[in-house]
Design a protein around this motif. Sequence first.
Motif, PDB file in Angstrom:
ATOM      1  N   GLN A 134     -25.889 -11.891 -79.337  1.00 17.31           N
ATOM      2  CA  GLN A 134     -25.817 -10.683 -80.562  1.00 17.31           C
ATOM      3  C   GLN A 134     -24.721 -10.971 -81.343  1.00 17.31           C
ATOM      4  O   GLN A 134     -23.711 -11.184 -81.023  1.00 17.31           O
ATOM      5  N   VAL A 135     -25.063 -10.710 -82.522  1.00 15.91           N
ATOM      6  CA  VAL A 135     -24.162 -11.127 -83.747  1.00 15.91           C
ATOM      7  C   VAL A 135     -23.214  -9.592 -83.937  1.00 15.91           C
ATOM      8  O   VAL A 135     -24.006  -8.721 -84.042  1.00 15.91           O
ATOM      9  N   ILE A 136     -21.850  -9.762 -83.927  1.00 11.06           N
ATOM     10  CA  ILE A 136     -21.174  -8.484 -84.011  1.00 11.06           C
ATOM     11  C   ILE A 136     -20.351  -8.854 -85.338  1.00 11.06           C
ATOM     12  O   ILE A 136     -19.645  -9.744 -85.360  1.00 11.06           O
ATOM     13  N   HIS A 137     -20.653  -8.039 -86.525  1.00  9.82           N
ATOM     14  CA  HIS A 137     -19.886  -8.300 -87.870  1.00  9.82           C
ATOM     15  C   HIS A 137     -18.382  -7.843 -87.488  1.00  9.82           C
ATOM     16  O   HIS A 137     -18.297  -6.510 -87.524  1.00  9.82           O
ATOM     17  N   THR A 138     -17.458  -8.491 -87.854  1.00  4.81           N
ATOM     18  CA  THR A 138     -16.276  -8.069 -87.483  1.00  4.81           C
ATOM     19  C   THR A 138     -15.150  -8.539 -88.494  1.00  4.81           C
ATOM     20  O   THR A 138     -14.229  -9.456 -88.536  1.00  4.81           O
ATOM     21  N   PRO A 139     -15.284  -7.888 -89.898  1.00  9.81           N
ATOM     22  CA  PRO A 139     -14.377  -8.095 -90.924  1.00  9.81           C
ATOM     23  C   PRO A 139     -13.009  -7.731 -90.769  1.00  9.81           C
ATOM     24  O   PRO A 139     -12.695  -6.978 -90.013  1.00  9.81           O
ATOM     25  N   GLY A 140     -12.099  -8.501 -91.486  1.00 10.92           N
ATOM     26  CA  GLY A 140     -10.747  -8.231 -91.502  1.00 10.92           C
ATOM     27  C   GLY A 140      -9.846  -9.533 -91.600  1.00 10.92           C
ATOM     28  O   GLY A 140      -9.197  -9.648 -92.540  1.00 10.92           O
ATOM     29  N   HIS A 141     -10.294 -10.544 -90.676  1.00  8.67           N
ATOM     30  CA  HIS A 141      -9.623 -11.606 -91.036  1.00  8.67           C
ATOM     31  C   HIS A 141     -10.131 -12.456 -92.183  1.00  8.67           C
ATOM     32  O   HIS A 141      -9.485 -13.058 -92.861  1.00  8.67           O
ATOM     33  N   THR A 142     -11.538 -12.467 -92.175  1.00  8.06           N
ATOM     34  CA  THR A 142     -12.304 -12.849 -93.399  1.00  8.06           C
ATOM     35  C   THR A 142     -13.427 -11.660 -93.501  1.00  8.06           C
ATOM     36  O   THR A 142     -13.669 -10.997 -92.624  1.00  8.06           O
ATOM     37  N   PRO A 143     -13.819 -11.863 -94.986  1.00 12.59           N
ATOM     38  CA  PRO A 143     -15.010 -10.550 -95.107  1.00 12.59           C
ATOM     39  C   PRO A 143     -16.201 -10.811 -94.043  1.00 12.59           C
ATOM     40  O   PRO A 143     -16.910  -9.867 -93.784  1.00 12.59           O
ATOM     41  N   GLY A 144     -16.462 -11.882 -93.561  1.00 11.38           N
ATOM     42  CA  GLY A 144     -17.838 -12.175 -93.045  1.00 11.38           C
ATOM     43  C   GLY A 144     -17.627 -12.770 -91.671  1.00 11.38           C
ATOM     44  O   GLY A 144     -18.480 -13.497 -90.945  1.00 11.38           O
ATOM     45  N   SER A 145     -16.457 -12.583 -90.963  1.00  6.66           N
ATOM     46  CA  SER A 145     -15.945 -12.970 -89.425  1.00  6.66           C
ATOM     47  C   SER A 145     -17.338 -12.259 -88.711  1.00  6.66           C
ATOM     48  O   SER A 145     -17.257 -11.053 -88.712  1.00  6.66           O
ATOM     49  N   ILE A 146     -17.526 -13.282 -87.629  1.00  8.04           N
ATOM     50  CA  ILE A 146     -18.486 -12.701 -86.775  1.00  8.04           C
ATOM     51  C   ILE A 146     -18.085 -12.886 -85.212  1.00  8.04           C
ATOM     52  O   ILE A 146     -17.137 -13.912 -85.145  1.00  8.04           O
ATOM     53  N   CYS A 147     -18.646 -12.094 -84.332  1.00  3.87           N
ATOM     54  CA  CYS A 147     -18.389 -12.481 -82.870  1.00  3.87           C
ATOM     55  C   CYS A 147     -19.710 -12.604 -82.412  1.00  3.87           C
ATOM     56  O   CYS A 147     -20.764 -12.277 -82.856  1.00  3.87           O
ATOM     57  N   LEU A 148     -19.860 -13.336 -81.289  1.00  2.67           N
ATOM     58  CA  LEU A 148     -21.144 -13.490 -80.544  1.00  2.67           C
ATOM     59  C   LEU A 148     -21.016 -13.031 -79.205  1.00  2.67           C
ATOM     60  O   LEU A 148     -20.182 -13.775 -78.502  1.00  2.67           O
ATOM     61  N   TYR A 149     -21.896 -12.268 -78.852  1.00  2.00           N
ATOM     62  CA  TYR A 149     -21.789 -11.525 -77.451  1.00  2.00           C
ATOM     63  C   TYR A 149     -22.837 -11.458 -76.776  1.00  2.00           C
ATOM     64  O   TYR A 149     -24.103 -11.259 -77.150  1.00  2.00           O
ATOM     65  N   ASN A 150     -23.046 -12.016 -75.581  1.00  2.00           N
ATOM     66  CA  ASN A 150     -24.052 -11.975 -74.462  1.00  2.00           C
ATOM     67  C   ASN A 150     -23.942 -10.908 -73.728  1.00  2.00           C
ATOM     68  O   ASN A 150     -23.059 -11.001 -72.781  1.00  2.00           O
ATOM     69  N   PRO A 151     -24.930  -9.880 -73.772  1.00  2.00           N
ATOM     70  CA  PRO A 151     -24.578  -8.814 -72.653  1.00  2.00           C
ATOM     71  C   PRO A 151     -25.143  -9.032 -71.298  1.00  2.00           C
ATOM     72  O   PRO A 151     -24.836  -8.216 -70.390  1.00  2.00           O
ATOM     73  N   ILE A 152     -25.668 -10.196 -71.191  1.00  2.00           N
ATOM     74  CA  ILE A 152     -26.236 -10.702 -69.888  1.00  2.00           C
ATOM     75  C   ILE A 152     -25.093 -11.330 -68.917  1.00  2.00           C
ATOM     76  O   ILE A 152     -24.483 -10.824 -68.072  1.00  2.00           O
ATOM     77  N   THR A 153     -24.419 -12.222 -69.689  1.00  2.00           N
ATOM     78  CA  THR A 153     -23.530 -13.045 -69.201  1.00  2.00           C
ATOM     79  C   THR A 153     -21.996 -12.294 -69.499  1.00  2.00           C
ATOM     80  O   THR A 153     -21.263 -12.749 -68.576  1.00  2.00           O
ATOM     81  N   LYS A 154     -22.077 -11.542 -70.332  1.00  2.00           N
ATOM     82  CA  LYS A 154     -20.604 -10.722 -70.585  1.00  2.00           C
ATOM     83  C   LYS A 154     -19.814 -11.694 -71.274  1.00  2.00           C
ATOM     84  O   LYS A 154     -18.653 -11.483 -71.215  1.00  2.00           O
ATOM     85  N   VAL A 155     -20.183 -12.823 -72.026  1.00  3.97           N
ATOM     86  CA  VAL A 155     -19.203 -13.631 -72.538  1.00  3.97           C
ATOM     87  C   VAL A 155     -19.250 -13.223 -74.151  1.00  3.97           C
ATOM     88  O   VAL A 155     -20.385 -13.046 -74.677  1.00  3.97           O
ATOM     89  N   ILE A 156     -18.175 -13.472 -74.649  1.00  2.00           N
ATOM     90  CA  ILE A 156     -18.022 -13.208 -76.218  1.00  2.00           C
ATOM     91  C   ILE A 156     -17.247 -14.225 -76.907  1.00  2.00           C
ATOM     92  O   ILE A 156     -16.337 -14.835 -76.209  1.00  2.00           O
ATOM     93  N   PHE A 157     -17.590 -14.683 -77.930  1.00  2.00           N
ATOM     94  CA  PHE A 157     -16.857 -15.696 -78.937  1.00  2.00           C
ATOM     95  C   PHE A 157     -16.415 -14.798 -80.114  1.00  2.00           C
ATOM     96  O   PHE A 157     -17.117 -14.187 -80.617  1.00  2.00           O
ATOM     97  N   THR A 158     -15.072 -15.034 -80.267  1.00  2.00           N
ATOM     98  CA  THR A 158     -14.574 -14.325 -80.911  1.00  2.00           C
ATOM     99  C   THR A 158     -13.818 -14.992 -82.255  1.00  2.00           C
ATOM    100  O   THR A 158     -13.331 -14.172 -83.152  1.00  2.00           O
ATOM    101  N   GLY A 159     -14.099 -16.342 -82.703  1.00  5.80           N
ATOM    102  CA  GLY A 159     -13.657 -16.796 -83.447  1.00  5.80           C
ATOM    103  C   GLY A 159     -12.122 -16.637 -83.511  1.00  5.80           C
ATOM    104  O   GLY A 159     -11.339 -16.545 -82.580  1.00  5.80           O
ATOM    105  N   ASP A 160     -11.538 -16.369 -84.933  1.00 10.00           N
ATOM    106  CA  ASP A 160     -10.163 -16.161 -85.001  1.00 10.00           C
ATOM    107  C   ASP A 160      -9.729 -14.728 -85.056  1.00 10.00           C
ATOM    108  O   ASP A 160      -8.564 -14.436 -85.056  1.00 10.00           O
ATOM    109  N   ASN A 161     -10.650 -14.009 -84.434  1.00 12.51           N
ATOM    110  CA  ASN A 161     -10.328 -12.612 -84.331  1.00 12.51           C
ATOM    111  C   ASN A 161      -9.128 -12.153 -83.256  1.00 12.51           C
ATOM    112  O   ASN A 161      -8.273 -11.322 -83.275  1.00 12.51           O
ATOM    113  N   LEU A 162      -9.246 -13.134 -82.155  1.00 11.18           N
ATOM    114  CA  LEU A 162      -8.475 -12.893 -81.165  1.00 11.18           C
ATOM    115  C   LEU A 162      -7.802 -14.228 -80.723  1.00 11.18           C
ATOM    116  O   LEU A 162      -8.616 -15.266 -80.980  1.00 11.18           O
TER     117      LEU A 162
END
Length: 221
Positions: A134-162
């Motif tokens: 699932q795409v999660i829009h997470t602006p702050g670092h850049t206007p279009g920063s996103i994370c990708l979250y899998n609710p089944i495996t509970k894995v998240i890709f956070t880019g440079d947010n974290l």
Amino acid sequence: MEVADGIYEFSGVSNFYIVLDKEIFVIDTGMPGNADKIIKYLEKELHHEPKDIKTIVITHHHFDHTGSLDKLKKITGAKVAINGEDAEYLTDEKSQAGSAFMVPLIKLLNFIYRIKPVKPDIILGEGDHVGDYQVIHTPGHTPGSICLYNPITKVIFTGDNLQYADGKIKGPGSRLIPEPEQYKKSIEKLGELDIEVILTGHGKPVTSDANKKLAEYIKNL
């Protein structure tokens, strides 16, 4: 290289990933010169062909995450997916924002490496999906920063947010958060998720006590 089931991390100036999901996709491409590395690993270790990569997801438009995008797209024919707020940076319709030091540096690196603009094929918004993620829009670092979250495996890709180092989750640093209030809201949104593995744009993966470590970081924002 395999940091979670079906997820293969490449590290360098930044982290980027091959994900074996419903279809194969890549998350970010790192600096220039990484396209051949990705293809070589795909062929020799994962026994897939370049054309098997269907999508290249860009978490945000920064140079160290998009440096090999043009070449990888040409080799694979994959579609490029990015949030609309960062899309015009990818096409060079908007200029790189940043400090008086960073902007000239990025321009110089673009010139040295002959980075070419790339037109996105897919504009990702909040709640869209790439495979099971699932795409999660997470602006702050850049206007279009996103994370990708899998609710089944509970894995998240956070880019440079974290980032993760020395047993603690950190942010990219105040100089790299031009919109701190937006960033805080974005990270608090991540804190509502059930997460077991955090895969970041820089630093090591978080593979234990992910929710607890994220909560500690949010508490101090």
